[in-house]
Design a protein around this motif. Sequence first.
Motif, short mmCIF file in Angstrom:
data_model
loop_
_atom_site.label_atom_id
_atom_site.label_comp_id
_atom_site.label_asym_id
_atom_site.label_seq_id
_atom_site.Cartn_x
_atom_site.Cartn_y
_atom_site.Cartn_z
N ASP A 1 27.85 39.43 51.64
CA ASP A 1 28.73 39.87 52.18
C ASP A 1 29.39 40.74 51.23
OD1 ASP A 1 27.82 39.03 54.89
OD2 ASP A 1 29.45 37.57 54.90
N TYR A 2 29.77 40.08 49.98
CA TYR A 2 30.66 40.69 49.04
C TYR A 2 29.91 41.69 48.48
CZ TYR A 2 31.42 41.29 44.12
OH TYR A 2 31.81 42.10 42.80
N VAL A 3 28.52 41.82 48.32
CA VAL A 3 27.71 42.43 47.37
C VAL A 3 27.66 43.79 48.54
CG1 VAL A 3 25.38 43.05 46.68
CG2 VAL A 3 26.42 40.88 46.20
N ARG A 4 27.51 43.71 49.73
CA ARG A 4 27.36 44.79 50.76
C ARG A 4 28.67 45.60 50.86
NH1 ARG A 4 28.96 44.33 55.59
NH2 ARG A 4 28.99 42.21 55.64
N LEU A 5 29.77 45.01 50.66
CA LEU A 5 31.19 45.54 51.08
C LEU A 5 31.65 46.09 49.60
CD1 LEU A 5 32.74 42.97 53.42
CD2 LEU A 5 31.90 45.20 53.88
N TRP B 1 36.50 44.20 50.83
CA TRP B 1 35.62 43.88 49.82
C TRP B 1 36.11 42.79 48.83
CZ3 TRP B 1 35.37 44.35 44.35
CH2 TRP B 1 36.50 44.88 43.75
N VAL B 2 37.25 42.98 48.58
CA VAL B 2 38.40 41.89 47.62
C VAL B 2 38.21 40.55 48.53
CG1 VAL B 2 40.22 41.36 46.57
CG2 VAL B 2 39.49 43.58 46.51
N ALA B 3 38.60 40.51 49.91
CA ALA B 3 38.67 39.40 50.63
C ALA B 3 37.35 38.84 50.58
CB ALA B 3 39.28 39.64 52.15
N ALA B 4 36.18 39.39 50.46
CA ALA B 4 34.72 39.15 50.71
C ALA B 4 34.48 38.29 49.31
CB ALA B 4 33.89 39.93 51.06
N ARG B 5 34.98 39.04 48.49
CA ARG B 5 34.54 38.37 46.84
C ARG B 5 35.30 37.15 46.69
NH1 ARG B 5 38.32 41.60 42.77
NH2 ARG B 5 39.82 39.86 43.77
N ASP B 6 36.61 37.18 47.05
CA ASP B 6 37.30 35.91 46.78
C ASP B 6 36.63 34.75 47.55
OD1 ASP B 6 39.00 37.35 45.13
OD2 ASP B 6 40.81 37.61 46.37
N ALA B 7 36.42 35.04 48.71
CA ALA B 7 35.68 33.84 49.48
C ALA B 7 34.48 33.63 49.07
CB ALA B 7 35.76 34.65 51.00
N ALA B 8 33.54 34.59 48.71
CA ALA B 8 32.59 34.13 47.98
C ALA B 8 32.69 33.33 46.76
CB ALA B 8 31.64 35.39 47.62
N GLY C 1 35.73 45.43 36.01
CA GLY C 1 35.64 44.67 34.93
C GLY C 1 35.32 43.35 35.36
N GLN C 2 35.24 42.40 34.59
CA GLN C 2 34.56 40.93 35.11
C GLN C 2 35.73 40.41 35.95
OE1 GLN C 2 32.58 38.32 32.52
NE2 GLN C 2 33.05 36.58 33.71
N LEU C 3 35.83 39.73 36.98
CA LEU C 3 36.81 39.20 37.73
C LEU C 3 37.53 38.26 36.87
CD1 LEU C 3 38.33 38.83 40.41
CD2 LEU C 3 36.77 37.07 41.07
N SER C 4 38.99 38.29 36.89
CA SER C 4 39.83 37.24 36.01
C SER C 4 39.89 35.85 36.78
CB SER C 4 41.12 37.79 35.77
OG SER C 4 41.87 36.63 35.27
N PRO C 5 39.86 34.54 36.16
CA PRO C 5 39.99 33.38 36.98
C PRO C 5 41.36 33.42 37.51
CG PRO C 5 38.98 33.28 34.64
CD PRO C 5 39.31 34.55 34.91
N ARG C 6 42.33 34.08 36.77
CA ARG C 6 43.75 33.92 37.36
C ARG C 6 43.83 34.60 38.91
NH1 ARG C 6 47.56 31.13 38.66
NH2 ARG C 6 49.58 31.96 38.37
N LEU C 7 43.05 35.65 39.05
CA LEU C 7 43.14 36.25 40.32
C LEU C 7 42.61 35.46 41.44
CD1 LEU C 7 41.95 39.66 39.41
CD2 LEU C 7 44.31 39.28 39.94
N VAL C 8 41.68 34.61 40.93
CA VAL C 8 41.16 33.69 42.14
C VAL C 8 42.23 32.45 42.27
CG1 VAL C 8 39.43 31.83 42.49
CG2 VAL C 8 38.66 34.11 41.31
N GLN C 9 42.91 31.97 41.22
CA GLN C 9 44.01 31.10 41.21
C GLN C 9 44.95 31.30 42.19
OE1 GLN C 9 44.60 30.77 37.07
NE2 GLN C 9 42.65 29.33 36.77
N ARG C 10 45.60 32.86 41.87
CA ARG C 10 46.35 33.14 42.55
C ARG C 10 46.22 33.31 44.15
NH1 ARG C 10 48.25 38.34 38.52
NH2 ARG C 10 49.44 37.07 37.28
N SER C 11 44.83 33.93 44.37
CA SER C 11 44.61 33.93 45.75
C SER C 11 44.60 32.50 46.41
CB SER C 11 43.09 34.45 46.03
OG SER C 11 42.65 34.59 47.27
N MET C 12 44.11 31.50 46.04
CA MET C 12 44.40 30.19 46.35
C MET C 12 45.73 29.57 46.37
SD MET C 12 41.02 27.83 45.11
CE MET C 12 41.53 26.50 45.91
N GLU C 13 46.63 29.97 45.61
CA GLU C 13 48.00 29.68 45.54
C GLU C 13 48.61 30.05 46.99
OE1 GLU C 13 49.86 31.15 41.87
OE2 GLU C 13 48.87 29.74 40.61
#
Length: 304
Positions: A201-205, A141-148, A223-235
């Motif tokens: 897909d994210y909502v379903r998982l 679900w985290v993978a689907a979230r970040d991809a979304a 809580g609300q997803l932090s922008p930093r977590l998305v940045q790290r995933s892209m890094e």
Amino acid sequence: MIAPQLSAALEDWLAQGRARRGLATKTSEAYRADVAAFLVFLARHNGGAEGTEALRRMASSDLRAFMAHERERGLSARSLARRLSAIRGFCGWLASREGFDASVALSARGPRGRTRLPRPLTPDAARDMIDAVETDAAEPWVAARDAAVVTLLYGLGLRISEALGLRGAQSDLPATLRITGKGGKERVVPVLPAARVAVADYVRLCPLRIAKDGPLFLGVQGGQLSPRLVQRSMERARMRLGLPATATPHALRHSFATHLLAAGGDLRAIQELLGHASLSTTQGYTAVEVGQLLDVYDKAHPRA
């Protein structure tokens, strides 16, 4: 120390900006800090706190001293230009209200900063980035979230703050989204099928409850997803793909504009999709060659 008279005037100016021009809270706070920095400097420069008389008697040398002081403190040319813009706005407004000549402030121009050209990803690299982000997290679900989220950045041209600002009530993405961007400026963007599928897909998982009045994209604690977590995933993804450090979330927004224009998209339409107030800003977000730009202009304005 700012004279009470000027402090009150500054708050009046900001209040009018919020009421008449819909000035966003963050923009208002930035303007307050910019003008306050100048008023504090001017008071010290003149040997003590003064009211509007300090602005009445202000000379070009005072502004030059302020600019030199700010540059010595490490302020960038771009930030100084923004600061001078706020000062001009405040001084012009106050001069109109108090009846004095503000030409010294209104004619002030800051140093020109070097324009940093954006570095968008290629279409293949953008798609690879989305795929790599989707395979990065251990939890599906985290993978689907970040991809979304990344799909929204590239497919809709959203800023990361705009994507993470979506609410749970928008989980079933409509054909178009109304986005509130910088300065409270609203725009409508079409939603691609791929983005709708990615969010679904994210909502379903997602094992967490997504409240309609809460954030759409959640962190593992709810809580609300932090922008930093998305940045790290892209890094992590860009390191695996061998992409440069410029492959950031904002680069996907650049890529959205660049690829649309390269495919023959109308520059004005792209400006609306990005929510830019100025067409020149949109041109700065595009990295196609001059020849391609001219082709687009020729199609839009064919010669007789």
